[in-house]
Design a protein around this motif. Structure first.
Motif, PDB file in Angstrom:
ATOM      1  N   ILE A 172      -1.985  -2.828   3.029  1.00 19.64           N
ATOM      2  CA  ILE A 172      -2.574  -1.396   3.089  1.00 19.64           C
ATOM      3  C   ILE A 172      -1.939  -0.492   4.210  1.00 19.64           C
ATOM      4  N   ILE A 173      -1.426   0.531   3.941  1.00 16.64           N
ATOM      5  CA  ILE A 173      -1.181   1.556   4.838  1.00 16.64           C
ATOM      6  C   ILE A 173      -1.817   2.937   4.844  1.00 16.64           C
ATOM      7  N   SER A 174      -2.499   3.197   5.886  1.00 14.06           N
ATOM      8  CA  SER A 174      -3.368   4.414   5.749  1.00 14.06           C
ATOM      9  C   SER A 174      -2.877   5.626   6.746  1.00 14.06           C
ATOM     10  N   ILE A 175      -2.506   6.476   6.163  1.00  9.03           N
ATOM     11  CA  ILE A 175      -2.402   7.905   7.122  1.00  9.03           C
ATOM     12  C   ILE A 175      -2.954   8.948   6.655  1.00  9.03           C
ATOM     13  N   MET A 176      -3.620   9.556   7.585  1.00  8.84           N
ATOM     14  CA  MET A 176      -4.430  11.091   7.279  1.00  8.84           C
ATOM     15  C   MET A 176      -5.110  10.708   6.146  1.00  8.84           C
ATOM     16  N   ASP A 177      -6.062   9.983   5.827  1.00  8.85           N
ATOM     17  CA  ASP A 177      -6.902   9.622   4.930  1.00  8.85           C
ATOM     18  C   ASP A 177      -6.114   9.507   3.610  1.00  8.85           C
ATOM     19  N   VAL A 178      -4.988   9.012   3.605  1.00  8.57           N
ATOM     20  CA  VAL A 178      -4.208   8.517   2.616  1.00  8.57           C
ATOM     21  C   VAL A 178      -3.866   7.253   2.535  1.00  8.57           C
ATOM     22  N   GLU A 179      -4.519   6.390   1.889  1.00  8.87           N
ATOM     23  CA  GLU A 179      -4.266   4.919   1.657  1.00  8.87           C
ATOM     24  C   GLU A 179      -3.684   4.469   0.560  1.00  8.87           C
ATOM     25  N   LEU A 180      -2.359   3.794   0.889  1.00  6.74           N
ATOM     26  CA  LEU A 180      -1.441   3.150   0.000  1.00  6.74           C
ATOM     27  C   LEU A 180      -1.556   1.490   0.050  1.00  6.74           C
ATOM     28  N   ASP A 181      -2.006   0.955  -1.060  1.00  6.87           N
ATOM     29  CA  ASP A 181      -2.260  -0.399  -1.376  1.00  6.87           C
ATOM     30  C   ASP A 181      -0.934  -0.718  -2.089  1.00  6.87           C
ATOM     31  N   VAL A 182       0.050  -1.397  -1.344  1.00  7.86           N
ATOM     32  CA  VAL A 182       1.504  -1.663  -1.807  1.00  7.86           C
ATOM     33  C   VAL A 182       1.136  -3.065  -2.800  1.00  7.86           C
ATOM     34  N   LYS A 183       0.321  -3.819  -2.808  1.00  8.92           N
ATOM     35  CA  LYS A 183       0.216  -4.805  -3.694  1.00  8.92           C
ATOM     36  C   LYS A 183      -0.484  -4.429  -5.033  1.00  8.92           C
ATOM     37  N   ALA A 184      -1.513  -3.510  -5.143  1.00  8.83           N
ATOM     38  CA  ALA A 184      -2.110  -2.985  -6.250  1.00  8.83           C
ATOM     39  C   ALA A 184      -1.489  -1.699  -6.817  1.00  8.83           C
ATOM     40  N   ASN A 185      -0.281  -1.099  -6.098  1.00  9.20           N
ATOM     41  CA  ASN A 185       0.626  -0.119  -6.386  1.00  9.20           C
ATOM     42  C   ASN A 185      -0.599   1.128  -6.660  1.00  9.20           C
ATOM     43  N   LEU A 186      -1.573   1.209  -5.700  1.00  9.09           N
ATOM     44  CA  LEU A 186      -2.509   2.524  -5.626  1.00  9.09           C
ATOM     45  C   LEU A 186      -2.499   3.335  -4.457  1.00  9.09           C
ATOM     46  N   VAL A 187      -2.660   4.702  -4.784  1.00  7.83           N
ATOM     47  CA  VAL A 187      -3.035   5.470  -3.733  1.00  7.83           C
ATOM     48  C   VAL A 187      -4.069   6.315  -3.604  1.00  7.83           C
ATOM     49  N   LYS A 188      -4.874   6.084  -2.486  1.00  8.50           N
ATOM     50  CA  LYS A 188      -6.302   6.894  -2.566  1.00  8.50           C
ATOM     51  C   LYS A 188      -6.428   8.089  -1.516  1.00  8.50           C
ATOM     52  N   PHE A 189      -6.855   8.891  -1.708  1.00  7.38           N
ATOM     53  CA  PHE A 189      -7.280  10.101  -0.700  1.00  7.38           C
ATOM     54  C   PHE A 189      -8.855  10.370  -0.658  1.00  7.38           C
ATOM     55  N   GLN A 190      -9.227  10.013   0.598  1.00  7.17           N
ATOM     56  CA  GLN A 190     -10.530  10.059   1.006  1.00  7.17           C
ATOM     57  C   GLN A 190     -11.439   9.377   0.077  1.00  7.17           C
ATOM     58  N   GLN A 211     -10.743   8.302  -2.914  1.00  7.60           N
ATOM     59  CA  GLN A 211     -10.597   8.581  -4.443  1.00  7.60           C
ATOM     60  C   GLN A 211      -9.124   8.269  -4.868  1.00  7.60           C
ATOM     61  N   ASP A 212      -9.075   7.613  -6.011  1.00  8.95           N
ATOM     62  CA  ASP A 212      -7.913   7.375  -6.612  1.00  8.95           C
ATOM     63  C   ASP A 212      -7.209   8.665  -6.934  1.00  8.95           C
ATOM     64  N   VAL A 213      -5.771   8.652  -6.639  1.00  5.56           N
ATOM     65  CA  VAL A 213      -4.817   9.722  -7.061  1.00  5.56           C
ATOM     66  C   VAL A 213      -3.815   9.271  -8.113  1.00  5.56           C
ATOM     67  N   GLU A 214      -3.871   9.933  -8.996  1.00  3.70           N
ATOM     68  CA  GLU A 214      -2.882   9.554 -10.238  1.00  3.70           C
ATOM     69  C   GLU A 214      -1.675  10.268  -9.889  1.00  3.70           C
ATOM     70  N   PHE A 215      -0.598   9.280  -9.963  1.00  2.00           N
ATOM     71  CA  PHE A 215       0.932   9.724  -9.745  1.00  2.00           C
ATOM     72  C   PHE A 215       1.500   9.087 -11.091  1.00  2.00           C
ATOM     73  N   SER A 216       2.749   9.978 -11.331  1.00  2.00           N
ATOM     74  CA  SER A 216       3.766   9.203 -12.140  1.00  2.00           C
ATOM     75  C   SER A 216       4.589   8.166 -11.573  1.00  2.00           C
ATOM     76  N   ARG A 217       5.053   7.388 -12.097  1.00  2.00           N
ATOM     77  CA  ARG A 217       5.889   6.161 -11.368  1.00  2.00           C
ATOM     78  C   ARG A 217       6.904   6.568 -10.310  1.00  2.00           C
ATOM     79  N   ARG A 218       7.621   7.608 -10.567  1.00  2.00           N
ATOM     80  CA  ARG A 218       8.434   8.115  -9.730  1.00  2.00           C
ATOM     81  C   ARG A 218       7.928   8.711  -8.626  1.00  2.00           C
ATOM     82  N   GLU A 219       6.739   9.463  -8.805  1.00  2.00           N
ATOM     83  CA  GLU A 219       6.046  10.153  -7.701  1.00  2.00           C
ATOM     84  C   GLU A 219       5.308   9.158  -6.612  1.00  2.00           C
ATOM     85  N   TYR A 220       5.013   8.208  -7.436  1.00  2.00           N
ATOM     86  CA  TYR A 220       4.482   6.933  -6.509  1.00  2.00           C
ATOM     87  C   TYR A 220       5.757   6.437  -5.664  1.00  2.00           C
TER      88      TYR A 220
END
Length: 219
Positions: free
Chosen positions: A126-144, A146-155
């Motif tokens: 888990i990497i957390s910066i400015m209310d943005v949380e990246l879970d590198v194992k689950a390949n998920l990004v959350k902001f506050q 809440q899950d944020v939807e990204f394309s593969r390349r955006e992610y």
């Protein structure tokens, strides 16, 4: 994840390139051992799939050199040499896995996933910066939360920037993390991806360093 395939069987390499790209991996392909060594020496490789029967040098010699450059670099041996002595030699030299030809692509993909999980265990998931949380194992990004939807390349861009928080990532570095060698990339592709990402994350989360690249500050 960026994979380097070292394989001189052209039809096999082209088939693997297609299959791995379809699974979302960026894959570079070389046919010679020395090119593999030079590529790893550049530092932009996460995993190597290495054939032992190369035209310019023995694959075990390549493996020995790769491990001397980066002992933590995962290497999966892929070869027609299915004798026990070759398997033992490869593993003794630091190979992380061994798959004999012929093989099923599903098994290769499963072994790559295992190695990818192993890579992630060497870093916090888990990497957390400015209310943005990246879970590198689950390949998920959350902001506050809440899950944020990204394309593969955006992610992949968000992941590259957050894992390198505090360090500038050039446009070329980001392109290398997204695209294969020789793949045509529009001049403004990264700018378009960054523009779309910024719509979904906090203002000023990704800062532009004019003429240099992009950065996510640590705090």
């Amino acid at each position: 994840m960026r994979i380097l395939l070292v394989e001189d069987d052209i039809p096999l390499a082209q088939g693997l390139k297609h299959s791995l790209h379809r699974e979302g991996y960026a894959l570079d392909w070389v046919q010679f051992g020395q090119l593999a060594i030079d590529t790893v020496n550049s530092g932009d490789v996460d995993l190597v799939i290495l054939d032992l029967g190369l035209p310019d040098m023995d694959g075990l010699s390549v493996l020995r050199k790769l491990k001397s450059l980066n002992k933590l670099l995962p290497v999966l041996i892929l070869t027609a040499r299915d004798g026990v002595e070759n398997k033992v030699a490869g593993l003794d030299l630091g190979a992380d896995d061994y798959l004999a030809k012929p093989f099923d692509i599903a098994e290769l993909l499963a072994r790559i996933r295992v190695l990818a999980r192993r890579i992630n265990t060497h870093q916090s998931s888990i990497i957390s910066i400015m209310d943005v949380e990246l879970d590198v194992k689950a390949n998920l990004v959350k902001f506050q939360q809440q899950d944020v939807e990204f394309s593969r390349r955006e992610y992949m861009i968000v992941k590259a920037l957050m894992e390198s928080a505090g360090r500038i990532q050039s446009k070329n570095q980001l392109e290398n993390s997204l695209y294969e060698w020789g793949e045509e990339v529009s001049s403004n592709t990264i700018e378009v991806h960054i523009h779309n990402i910024r719509k979904k994350l906090p203002k000023e989360f990704i800062k532009t360093v004019r003429g240099v690249g992009y950065i996510v500050r640590k705090s």
